[in-house]
Design an enzyme around this catalytic site. Structure first.
Site, PDB file in Angstrom:
ATOM      1  CG  HIS A   1      -3.022   3.394   1.775  1.00  0.00           C
ATOM      2  ND1 HIS A   1      -3.248   3.529   1.081  1.00  0.00           N
ATOM      3  CD2 HIS A   1      -2.873   2.922   2.898  1.00  0.00           C
ATOM      4  CE1 HIS A   1      -3.799   2.308   0.932  1.00  0.00           C
ATOM      5  NE2 HIS A   1      -3.633   1.383   2.298  1.00  0.00           N
TER       6      HIS A   1
ATOM      7  CG  ASN B   1      -5.990  -0.494   1.718  1.00  0.00           C
ATOM      8  OD1 ASN B   1      -5.523  -0.404   0.711  1.00  0.00           O
ATOM      9  ND2 ASN B   1      -6.257  -1.283   2.750  1.00  0.00           N
TER      10      ASN B   1
ATOM     11  CB  CYS C   1      -1.205  -0.077   1.432  1.00  0.00           C
ATOM     12  SG  CYS C   1      -2.001  -1.153   1.063  1.00  0.00           S
TER      13      CYS C   1
HETATM   14  N1  COA Z   1     -17.929  -8.532  10.709  1.00  0.00           N
HETATM   15  C1  COA Z   1     -18.360  -8.241  11.968  1.00  0.00           C
HETATM   16  N2  COA Z   1     -17.696  -8.733  13.307  1.00  0.00           N
HETATM   17  C2  COA Z   1     -16.365  -9.460  13.035  1.00  0.00           C
HETATM   18  C3  COA Z   1     -15.336  -8.643  11.527  1.00  0.00           C
HETATM   19  C4  COA Z   1     -16.128  -8.517  10.796  1.00  0.00           C
HETATM   20  N3  COA Z   1     -16.080  -8.148   9.769  1.00  0.00           N
HETATM   21  N4  COA Z   1     -13.847  -9.087  11.137  1.00  0.00           N
HETATM   22  C5  COA Z   1     -14.002  -9.399  12.679  1.00  0.00           C
HETATM   23  N5  COA Z   1     -14.727  -9.110  13.424  1.00  0.00           N
HETATM   24  C6  COA Z   1     -15.049  -9.397  15.522  1.00  0.00           C
HETATM   25  C7  COA Z   1     -13.917 -10.301  15.645  1.00  0.00           C
HETATM   26  O1  COA Z   1     -13.765 -12.189  14.873  1.00  0.00           O
HETATM   27  C8  COA Z   1     -13.336 -10.429  17.165  1.00  0.00           C
HETATM   28  O2  COA Z   1     -14.687 -11.212  17.751  1.00  0.00           O
HETATM   29  P1  COA Z   1     -14.597 -11.007  19.276  1.00  0.00           P
HETATM   30  O3  COA Z   1     -13.764 -10.517  19.817  1.00  0.00           O
HETATM   31  O4  COA Z   1     -15.715 -12.331  19.206  1.00  0.00           O
HETATM   32  O5  COA Z   1     -13.547 -12.468  18.800  1.00  0.00           O
HETATM   33  C9  COA Z   1     -13.992  -8.430  17.024  1.00  0.00           C
HETATM   34  O6  COA Z   1     -14.885  -8.740  16.249  1.00  0.00           O
HETATM   35  C10 COA Z   1     -13.483  -7.510  17.545  1.00  0.00           C
HETATM   36  O7  COA Z   1     -12.292  -8.381  16.036  1.00  0.00           O
HETATM   37  P2  COA Z   1     -11.253  -6.629  16.337  1.00  0.00           P
HETATM   38  O8  COA Z   1      -9.766  -8.165  14.811  1.00  0.00           O
HETATM   39  O9  COA Z   1     -10.393  -6.794  17.809  1.00  0.00           O
HETATM   40  O10 COA Z   1     -11.277  -6.143  15.946  1.00  0.00           O
HETATM   41  P3  COA Z   1     -10.422  -4.791  15.770  1.00  0.00           P
HETATM   42  O11 COA Z   1     -11.702  -3.529  16.720  1.00  0.00           O
HETATM   43  O12 COA Z   1      -9.533  -4.777  15.898  1.00  0.00           O
HETATM   44  O13 COA Z   1     -11.105  -3.945  13.773  1.00  0.00           O
HETATM   45  C11 COA Z   1     -10.183  -4.117  11.906  1.00  0.00           C
HETATM   46  C12 COA Z   1     -10.232  -4.848  13.032  1.00  0.00           C
HETATM   47  C13 COA Z   1      -8.850  -5.205  10.861  1.00  0.00           C
HETATM   48  C14 COA Z   1     -10.944  -3.576  11.491  1.00  0.00           C
HETATM   49  C15 COA Z   1      -8.640  -3.336  11.865  1.00  0.00           C
HETATM   50  O14 COA Z   1      -8.150  -4.088  13.181  1.00  0.00           O
HETATM   51  C16 COA Z   1      -7.702  -2.709  11.210  1.00  0.00           C
HETATM   52  O15 COA Z   1      -8.259  -2.272  10.818  1.00  0.00           O
HETATM   53  N6  COA Z   1      -6.430  -2.921  11.022  1.00  0.00           N
HETATM   54  C17 COA Z   1      -5.052  -2.499  10.277  1.00  0.00           C
HETATM   55  C18 COA Z   1      -5.937  -3.008   8.875  1.00  0.00           C
HETATM   56  C19 COA Z   1      -5.590  -2.401   7.744  1.00  0.00           C
HETATM   57  O16 COA Z   1      -6.243  -1.222   7.699  1.00  0.00           O
HETATM   58  N7  COA Z   1      -5.030  -3.082   7.170  1.00  0.00           N
HETATM   59  C20 COA Z   1      -4.318  -2.720   5.767  1.00  0.00           C
HETATM   60  C21 COA Z   1      -2.977  -1.593   5.771  1.00  0.00           C
HETATM   61  S1  COA Z   1      -2.315  -0.837   4.481  1.00  0.00           S
END
Ligand code: COA
Length: 326
Positions: free
Chosen positions: A248, A278, A112
């Site tokens: 980004h 993204n 990215c």
């Molecule tokens: N829909 C519903 N629930 C979801 C889900 C979805 N799409 N994805 C994850 N969950 C659930 C998980 O299973 C977890 O449940 P649990 O607590 O029962 O295990 C809960 O939601 C929390 O998950 P978690 O991974 O802790 O969520 P988060 O708040 O960290 O958000 C992301 C996850 C991926 C949105 C976040 O970590 C993120 O945006 N990270 C950066 C990723 C990124 O930008 N990557 C590219 C960079 S260039």
């Protein structure tokens, strides 16, 4: 003379996939996705559409706005982590199709951060006098490397392409400072691989996009403001001198955290991730294209681009905007 962007274009595939549409693949909700990411829709390329197809259309869009723009192009670079093929490069496929035959062309892969890395390289080639006018494209079909049953990644990404031309511009316009950053120790936090299986945290080798969302989130929240401040410092400027941040487009919470740390009001930040998700190396040129089309970014504005992603990699480019649009 300085070195600046003189033309911009973009293309998004027609198919829109909403958060509600993703419910057919896994259990999720519009409310969860919007509150965690800010994303509402993303575009998805057709079965026979590839990164080169999107890149070609982005260049055609650039030509609609700047009909003479391809004259004198002496290098084509395509920033992509989703190339059509291992070779020929996606850049070569695009160059051929848009009539830039016998022009050198190659791809640059920095996930990215691809586009802002590409600007660093293109700027250096022009500054060195080796090339004079470079067509720089960011084109991605992330949909082809996603695991559509992984709700932690499939919600985040989309397809698209943007294209710019970099060349000499009159002073005081053009690029004022650049930052290139990397940390290979974080490679296993965000990857999509099909050739190797040796990343330390892997259990088996998943060829599809895989990430440690929380760690990537922390990395991004730290890196965007740090890279921006570093670029400002290199140019002898401060946040007060900035007219626009074009980050980004990964997650609205990452962008809001950067705004808070930099004390930047939302009028100065370009955001369109709600509609496209993204789009990796394409996100910055697509956002730039929209900000120009709507007249938000004007000649003389000081614009900061910051990319970050797998590698880990990050880069920033600060410039005084030069708009050659007639
Ligand atoms: N829909 C519903 N629930 C979801 C889900 C979805 N799409 N994805 C994850 N969950 C659930 C998980 O299973 C977890 O449940 P649990 O607590 O029962 O295990 C809960 O939601 C929390 O998950 P978690 O991974 O802790 O969520 P988060 O708040 O960290 O958000 C992301 C996850 C991926 C949105 C976040 O970590 C993120 O945006 N990270 C950066 C990723 C990124 O930008 N990557 C590219 C960079 S260039």
């Amino acid at each position: 003379m300085g070195i600046g962007i003189t033309a911009v274009g973009a293309y998004l595939p027609e198919k829109i996939v909403s958060n509600a549409d993703l419910g057919q693949f896994f259990e999720t909700s519009d409310e969860w996705i919007v509150s965690r990411t800010g994303i509402r829709n993303r575009r998805v390329a057709g079965e026979h559409e590839y990164s080169s197809s999107l890149g070609i259309k982005a260049v055609q869009n650039l030509l609609e706005r700047y009909p003479e723009a391809l004259g004198g192009i002496d290098l084509v670079m395509c920033c992509t982590s989703t190339p059509d093929a291992r070779f020929p490069s996606t850049a070569a496929l695009i160059a051929q199709e848009v009539g830039l035959v016998k022009v050198p062309a190659f791809d640059l892969a920095a996930a990215c951060a691809g586009f802002s890395h590409g600007l660093n390289v293109a700027n250096a080639l022009i500054a060195a006098g080796q090339h004079h006018k470079i067509l720089l494209i960011g084109a991605e079909t992330m949909s082809k490397i996603l695991d559509w049953h992984d709700r932690t990644t499939a919600i985040l990404f989309g397809d698209g392409a943007g294209a710019v031309i970099l060349e000499r511009v009159p002073k005081p316009y053009g690029i004022e400072s650049l930052v290139l950053g990397g940390d290979g120790a974080g490679g296993s936090l965000l990857y999509a691989m099909d050739l190797a299986d040796r990343l330390p945290t892997l259990e088996g080798c998943n060829p599809k996009l895989t990430q440690n969302g929380r760690e990537v989130f922390k990395f991004a929240v730290r890196t965007v403001p740090e890279a921006a401040l570093q670029a400002l410092e290199k140019a002898g400027l401060t946040v007060a001198d900035l007219d626009f941040l074009v980050p980004h487009q990964a997650n609205i919470r990452i962008i809001e955290a950067a705004m808070e740390r930099l004390k930047l009001p939302s009028e100065k930040v370009v955001v369109n991730l709600d509609q496209y998700g993204n789009t990796s190396a394409a996100s910055i040129p697509i956002a730039l294209s929209e900000a120009l089309e709507t007249g938000r970014i004007q000649t003389g504005n000081r614009v900061m681009l910051v990319g970050f992603g797998g590698g880990l990699s990050w880069s920033a480019v600060l410039m005084k905007w030069y708009n050659s649009e007639k």
